[in-house]
Design a protein around this motif. Structure first.
Motif, PDB file in Angstrom:
ATOM      1  N   THR A  98       0.832  -1.215   0.000  1.00 42.59           N
ATOM      2  CA  THR A  98       0.000   0.000   0.000  1.00 42.59           C
ATOM      3  C   THR A  98       0.858   1.253   0.000  1.00 42.59           C
ATOM      4  N   LEU A  99       1.905   1.278   0.848  1.00 46.28           N
ATOM      5  CA  LEU A  99       2.764   2.466   0.923  1.00 46.28           C
ATOM      6  C   LEU A  99       3.517   2.684  -0.381  1.00 46.28           C
ATOM      7  N   VAL A 100       3.985   1.579  -0.992  1.00 43.80           N
ATOM      8  CA  VAL A 100       4.700   1.719  -2.260  1.00 43.80           C
ATOM      9  C   VAL A 100       3.778   2.264  -3.327  1.00 43.80           C
ATOM     10  N   VAL A 101       2.578   1.743  -3.364  1.00 40.55           N
ATOM     11  CA  VAL A 101       1.617   2.227  -4.355  1.00 40.55           C
ATOM     12  C   VAL A 101       1.308   3.707  -4.121  1.00 40.55           C
ATOM     13  N   ALA A 102       1.099   4.053  -2.844  1.00 41.46           N
ATOM     14  CA  ALA A 102       0.809   5.466  -2.544  1.00 41.46           C
ATOM     15  C   ALA A 102       1.982   6.357  -2.939  1.00 41.46           C
TER      16      ALA A 102
END
Length: 964
Positions: A32-36
């Protein structure tokens, strides 16, 4: 019952289940953090977010990370070891509905409710047996775990792929996200190839900032933006050097040709940070590095003057005027730079007028204690210009060359003048004439001499005692006394003298002489005649008026002091001690009395000096008698005031009956001493002032009639000179020039007649009451001049002479002369050259014979002074040579040419006063054989040596006889 196997099974199942759950949660969180983050990078790369937008994105990312971390923490907390929860989860995963694990775990507790022991053991055994068959990964959801790992792996793979495809995007955006407030440029497709030429840039040199732009879309303009430490920006436009080349498809920039811009800077004075800004994006911040070069921050100059001057070393900041000092002065220049120095070079180029001298090169020496300082020392020997270059310790050379002028000031000759007396002076026999010499020099003076000679004898030098007027000896004065009695000088002798000054220059000193001064010795009778020509009745009247003003002011001071004394005597009569206020009033009164006494003593000395002077006119004798009477009275007033002041100071300091008595007696004596302020004396002085006014008016009326007689003689003489043209109606060019000159003389005589007529009328009106007969005669004479129209005839003669009509010009001049001659009788009757029938009634108590003698003396002095610069300002004969009168002092102020006055010499400035005769050096003696032949008078032939004077007089007498 032993349930360890069950518990071990539960712990193992919980650990594996927690590990799988955490792995899944971490994978989802990371993914999720990488995508964000990738989304934020994409947004900023696409839009170029401002600082506040970057900050908002950072806040969102941080919030998402916090939320995911909280969820992850909750999952970790949920997977903590709880046996009953694990047993329930295993029974559910295994599909067991009989709660065998829960029952066995519960019944195995020591404090469990005891029922049937056999049933309890059986339940625990069944639970342990069931746990033995439970697999260790029973609680692991492999699908979900793989999903979480897949999310993380997919996000990481996507990020790596995007970075591999567009690393510049990440390099541009990530610093902006990590530091929203930093000066990081947004992502752009432009490529910036930035150059600075030269690199590095030296201080003060020009520099060029260039940029080559490449990319799919090239901008039409570019700017250099300078950024300082405070974040302030300065935007400067760049100019385009090359244009992009379009590709075959028509797209600009695809051909790879760069678009180049440049910014030229005239001078660079410091290192600066900058970036290139375009409509399509901006570059990273660059640094334009400035390398310092030596600069002249401060230059001091020290002067070590030659030893003979005795001057102390002086230091000052080098001025734009350059270096200027005395020749042979050692000059030290100290340079302070902005960087460490290795030295430098100084070149001295001679001036054009000294082109034969070789240039001088001097090396600068760095200071061992301060590497930023350097010195150079040289001796001033010629005029020219200097050029100085500094060398830095790193090998750099100052771009600025310090230039200036070098001026050597030579040791000038001394300047000397004889301040007193004037260049030419007439001196009576037997007199002592003080001589004052003033000299100055630019360095210092050594000695003074006075060289004097008599008649044709050569001058003999005599050393003078020099008195310094300043600390360094630049100004000195010397005094000498010519004692004519001791010298044996007699009337007809000529004394010439000059002063010489020597300075302290090596080699015996430089010297200079003053102008030669001359004394012409005459008799005392001749001196008196000269003095009368310069000292008139108006001078005596002005002198007397000033003295009366002093007396009136002193009388007012005396009356004010008497008024205060009266109040003080009344207070002392009442008795009692003196208060502090009384003592203060007494102190102020004592100061006033001291000032009054001093002014009285000054007036006493003034009157004493005046009474010691010889009289020139008969009317001065009663005037002198009045001064002698007033002389002792003024002294008594001064003494009485001083006695009161002393007694008052004693009484104020020690209030005793005896001191009070002395004070009262002193005040009474002061009050009784009323002379010279009695009513009769004041009236006598006022009458004397009126008598002097009458004498002045009489003298001025006689002066105007005498001037008119002189005009009559000159008019007749002019007529005689015009007589040569009395038979000529036209004149030749040469004769016309002479006639024009005679016309100018006629114009001057006409103006003089007009002036005399106006003066007669003005003086006649002033003397109408005091001199009625002379006033009436003056008015009649003025009316006669106007009625005869003499000025019209003179104007006609002037006009006709200019026109070249000789006959008619002579006739007009002759008519003017006849009319003027008809007025001679009126002039004689008024007292112009005769003093008969004058209406002056015994002024100053003089007898009629004394009055006549006084007027005769004034008329004689006026006749001798016609043409000289007299007090009446008249004169038609030209000016005589100006000679001073050195002898008995004559009083009088204003425009009186007193013998005590001295003229300014060649040097300018005022001469100091001389001491009395006793302090002057003894005069030399003139041998009798040197002055055996005497002339008939010094005034007759001034400047002619005595031995030739008789022959010269005979020669000029023969010329006069021949001319007749």
């Amino acid at each position: 019952m032993n349930a360890d196997g069950l518990k071990q099974c539960l712990r193992q199942a919980n650990r594996r289940g927690m590990a799988a759950g955490l792995l899944r949660a971490v994978g989802i969180t990371v993914g999720t953090l990488v995508v964000a983050l990738l989304l934020a990078v994409a947004v900023d790369a696409a839009t170029g977010l401002p600082a506040w937008g970057l900050a908002a994105v950072d806040v969102l990312l941080l919030t998402l990370a916090v939320v995911l971390a909280v969820k992850l923490a909750r999952q970790v907390y949920g997977w903590r070891y709880r046996p009953h929860r694990v047993a329930v989860m295993l029974e559910r995963r295994m599909g067991w509905q009989d709660n065998r694990l829960i029952n066995a775990l519960h019944l195995a507790e020591p404090d469990a409710h005891h029922g049937s022991e056999q049933l309890r053991e059986q339940a625990v055994r069944q639970g342990v047996q069931a746990a033995a068959v439970v697999p260790g990964a029973a609680l692991v959801d492999h699908r979900q775990t793989l999903r979480g790992v897949g999310v993380a792996g997919g996000a990481a793979l996507a990020g790596l792929l995007m970075y591999a495809l567009a690393p510049a995007v990440f390099h541009a955006v990530l610093p902006r996200l990590f530091e929203p407030g930093g000066d990081h440029p947004p992502f752009t497709l432009l490529q910036f190839d930035i150059t600075a030429d030269p690199a590095p840039v030296y201080y003060g040199q020009p520099a060029t900032i260039g940029v080559a732009l490449r990319g799919p879309r090239l901008p039409e303009q570019a700017n250099v933006v300078f950024v300082n430490d405070a974040g302030q920006r300065q935007r400067l436009p760049m100019y385009r050097v090359t244009s992009p080349v379009a590709s075959a498809s028509g797209t600009v920039g695809e051909a790879g040709e760069a678009l180049t811009f440049q910014l030229q800077m005239e001078q660079v004075h410091r290192s600066r940070r900058f970036y290139i800004d375009t409509p399509e994006g901006r570059s990273r911040v660059q640094t334009l590095e400035m390398r310092p070069v030596p600069l002249f921050q401060r230059v001091e100059v020290s002067y070590d003057y030659p030893d003979y001057t005795g001057w102390a070393t002086t230091s000052e900041r080098l001025s734009p005027g350059g270096i200027r000092a005395l020749t042979d002065t050692a000059v030290t220049l100290t340079f302070e730079a902005n960087v460490p120095l290795a030295g430098g070079k100084m070149t001295l180029e001679p001036a054009d007028e000294q082109a034969g001298l070789a240039p001088l090169e001097v090396t600068l020496t760095p200071d061992a204690d301060d590497p930023t300082r350097a010195r150079v020392r040289f001796t001033l020997g010629f005029d020219g210009r200097y050029a100085i270059v500094l060398h830095g310790a790193d090998g750099t050379v100052s771009h600025e060359t310090l230039r200036g002028s070098v001026r050597t000031t030579p040791d000038d000759l001394p300047r000397v003048r004889i301040a007193e007396p004037e260049r030419q002076a007439i001196v009576p026999e037997g007199w002592t004439v003080p001589v004052q010499v003033a000299a100055n020099d630019d360095i210092a003076l050594d000695r003074l001499t006075l060289s004097r000679g008599v008649n044709q004898w050569p001058a003999i030098p005599t050393p003078l005692t020099a008195e310094r007027r300043d600390r360094d000896g630049r100004q000195v004065t010397g005094e000498y006394a010519f004692d004519l009695e001791a010298l044996g000088a007699r009337a007809g002798d000529t004394i010439h003298f000059y002063a010489t000054a020597y300075d302290t220059h090596p080699g015996g000193g430089q010297s200079a002489d003053s102008a030669v001064h001359v004394f012409q010795v005459i008799t005392m009778e001749e001196w008196a005649e000269f003095a009368r020509q310069r000292y008139r009745i108006e001078h005596l009247e002005r002198e007397w008026r000033e003295m009366q003003q002093q007396l009136r002011a002193l009388q007012a001071q005396r009356e004010a002091a008497l008024e205060q004394m009266t109040a003080l005597r009344e207070q002392m009569a009442e008795g009692g001690t003196l208060s502090e206020a009384d003592r203060q009033r007494m102190a102020e009164l004592a100061e006033e009395l001291d000032a009054y006494s001093q002014e009285m003593f000054d007036l006493f000395e003034q009157i004493r000096e005046r009474t010691e002077q010889p009289t020139l006119y008969e009317f001065e004798r009663p005037f002198m008698d009045m001064l002698r009477r007033m002389h002792m009275e003024v002294q008594s007033q001064a003494t009485a005031a001083a006695d009161v002041s002393r007694a008052m100071n004693r009484a104020r300091a020690e209030d005793t009956p005896a001191n009070r008595q002395r004070l009262a007696e002193a005040m009474q004596r002061f009050a009784d001493q009323q002379r010279p302020f009695t009513r009769d004396e004041v009236r006598e002085r006022e009458e004397a002032e009126q008598d002097l006014e009458r004498l002045r008016l009489a003298e001025q009326l006689m002066a105007q009639t005498g001037q008119l007689q002189s005009v009559v003689e000159q008019q007749r003489e002019l007529e005689r000179r015009l007589a040569r043209y009395r038979h000529r109606e036209t004149l030749s060019p040469a004769e016309q020039l002479r006639a024009a000159s005679l016309a100018e003389e006629q114009a001057a005589l006409r103006r003089e007649v007009t002036r005399v007529r106006e003066q007669l009328r003005e003086l006649g009106e002033q003397a109408a009451e005091t001199l009625p007969q002379m006033s009436a005669s003056a008015m009649d004479l003025a009316d006669a001049l106007e009625a005869l129209q003499v000025e019209r005839d003179q104007h006609d003669a002037e006009r006709l002479a200019h026109a070249g009509q000789g006959r008619y010009a002579h006739q007009a001049a002759d008519a003017a002369a006849e009319k003027l001659e008809s007025l001679l009788a009126m002039c004689e009757g008024m007292g112009g050259r005769s003093t008969a029938d004058l209406d002056i009634d015994r002024p100053l108590g003089m007898s009629q014979s004394q009055v006549r003698q006084s007027l005769q003396q004034m008329a004689s002095a006026r006749a001798a002074g016609i043409g000289a610069s007299g007090s009446d300002g008249s004169g038609m004969q030209g000016s005589r040579s100006r000679m001073a009168l050195a002898g008995p002092a004559m009083s009088g102020g204003g425009d009186a040419d007193a013998a005590a006055q001295t003229a300014a010499g060649e040097l300018g400035g005022e001469a100091d006063g001389l001491d009395d005769a006793e302090s002057r050096p003894a005069a030399d003696t003139v041998a009798v054989e040197q002055t055996t032949q005497r002339g008939g008078g010094g005034a007759a032939l001034p400047g002619v040596p005595a031995r030739y004077r008789q022959a010269a007089e005979a020669y000029f007498q023969r010329l006069a006889d021949d001319s007749r």
